[in-house]
Design an enzyme around this catalytic site. Sequence first.
Site, PDB file in Angstrom:
ATOM      1  N   HIS A 302       0.689  -1.306  -0.130  1.00 42.38           N
ATOM      2  CA  HIS A 302      -0.028  -0.108  -0.026  1.00 42.38           C
ATOM      3  C   HIS A 302       0.932   1.299   0.031  1.00 42.38           C
ATOM      4  O   HIS A 302       2.099   1.417   0.789  1.00 42.38           O
ATOM      5  CB  HIS A 302      -0.865  -0.087   1.196  1.00 42.38           C
ATOM      6  CG  HIS A 302      -2.083   0.975   1.092  1.00 42.38           C
ATOM      7  ND1 HIS A 302      -1.979   2.364   1.327  1.00 42.38           N
ATOM      8  CD2 HIS A 302      -3.418   0.853   0.880  1.00 42.38           C
ATOM      9  CE1 HIS A 302      -3.010   2.685   1.215  1.00 42.38           C
ATOM     10  NE2 HIS A 302      -4.026   1.861   0.585  1.00 42.38           N
ATOM     11  N   ASP A 359      -8.006  -5.267   0.089  1.00 45.91           N
ATOM     12  CA  ASP A 359      -8.485  -6.187  -0.967  1.00 45.91           C
ATOM     13  C   ASP A 359      -8.148  -7.755  -0.732  1.00 45.91           C
ATOM     14  O   ASP A 359      -8.549  -8.498  -1.477  1.00 45.91           O
ATOM     15  CB  ASP A 359      -7.743  -5.573  -2.388  1.00 45.91           C
ATOM     16  CG  ASP A 359      -8.481  -4.240  -2.847  1.00 45.91           C
ATOM     17  OD1 ASP A 359      -9.783  -4.309  -2.276  1.00 45.91           O
ATOM     18  OD2 ASP A 359      -7.890  -3.463  -2.977  1.00 45.91           O
TER      19      ASP A 359
END
Length: 435
Positions: A302, A359
């Site tokens: 991320h 996710d």
Amino acid sequence: MSMAKLTLNGEEYEFPVVVGTENETGIDFSTLRARTGAIALDPGYGNTGSCLSTITFIDGEKGILRYRGYPIEEIAESASFEEVCYLLIYGHLPTDDELAGFVRELRLHTMIREEMKDFFKDFPMTAHPMMVLSAMLASLSAYYPSGSDDEEVDLNIIRLLAKAETIAAFSYKKSVGQPWVYPRNDLSYTENFLRMMFAVPAEPYVVSPVQARALNLLLMLHADHEQNCSTSTVRMVGSSQANLFAAIAAGVYALWGPLHGGANQKVIEMLRMIRADGGDYGKYVAMAKDKDSPFRLMGFGHRVYKNFDPRARILKKAADEVLGDLGVEDPLLEIAKNLERVALEDEFFVERKLYPNVDFYSGILYRAMGIPSNMFTVMFALGRLPGWISQWKEMREDPKAKIARPRQIYLGERTRPFAPRAARQAEPAPELTSA
Ligand code: CMC
């Protein structure tokens, strides 16, 4: 006010330091070009603050996420998606009356205009539901005023939230060739959506409370994430004073990409691939580390989190609970956990601080609920709507907001004379070779 010093070409300049409520520090370079002639170069905007905001706080190093100051873990425990929408958009938790009024309004606006159904007919059955969602959301601007005053804007916000779930469910029904199921205004947001997705006309359908709770959690966890790619797109488009529907439709397209919201679909495709390949997750970790391979572990890494994404932590726990409650055994959950374990022990991932993101486990939950993988990113978009709307609204209400217009450093050709076409043709043409 403290100041930061910059020396450029022998000249010294001072710029104000801006400190946020959580001690985040920024240097206000808004006068940089006017005073120095230089620009701040930051491809990918990893170091650039595009706005001041009061909506969402993230501390990526510590793995903290808060909406309007409330920790995501506490919201996840007991809030409803409707409450979170209200909180993000209007800035405070609703009173009972405010929530009842908001929910009533949402339920009143879930229907889409009958003629809009014809738009769905013309898309091929294979059209990706993200494409359909964005096109249909943009089409709302053909039916409703663009929102020139606050009252119109408030109504458009309700319309958008309410109609998006109907559009999303209709796009699924279209993709499986089933008749539409109309919204029912006695149901909550999540119950209504599940019914429109899975009920078949003239057959009884009871919404599973386990599924409704799981969906409520998933939507809340996705509700906002400050200035990510899709939210910045919404702000960017909205900064030109394009209407709310247009700005959100653009956000949907930005979310679709596999490096952003589209990663949830890619995670499940990756887990399926690993399973079909005999479940050798070590091989895929090795491939993700190989600089000559374009393969990445989807659902890992991320831009902001350099620690566990708190949403992934919550979803990992929820995956066990929801699958247990639904009596679903999914071999992909086992593969996901093994993959996570191996990656988290691997030096490559440790060094780069790559952890599972939101996710990684969301697709496992959607699968258990019977939602097909091409709808996963649509689910993300439904959850993200209140975030996009609140960020757009914050920008609209900011008297200092400006049209977004980044600069560049030009590396192309210097000035050269333009030769007219006839003169260029007089030169011998390069030889053509056929493939
Ligand atoms: N698998 C393997 N290596 C990775 C991964 C990954 N998933 N993510 C980052 N890296 C490596 C990358 O190769 C680079 O290595 P090096 O320094 O040796 O060149 C380093 O880690 C930094 O990566 P980056 O691409 O410079 O980092 P970024 O901040 O630009 O990208 C990211 C962030 C999310 C796009 C990236 O981690 C990624 O592609 N992840 C997979 C896609 C994904 O799961 N996206 C969903 C993000 S969360 C939901 C959302 O809010 O959108």
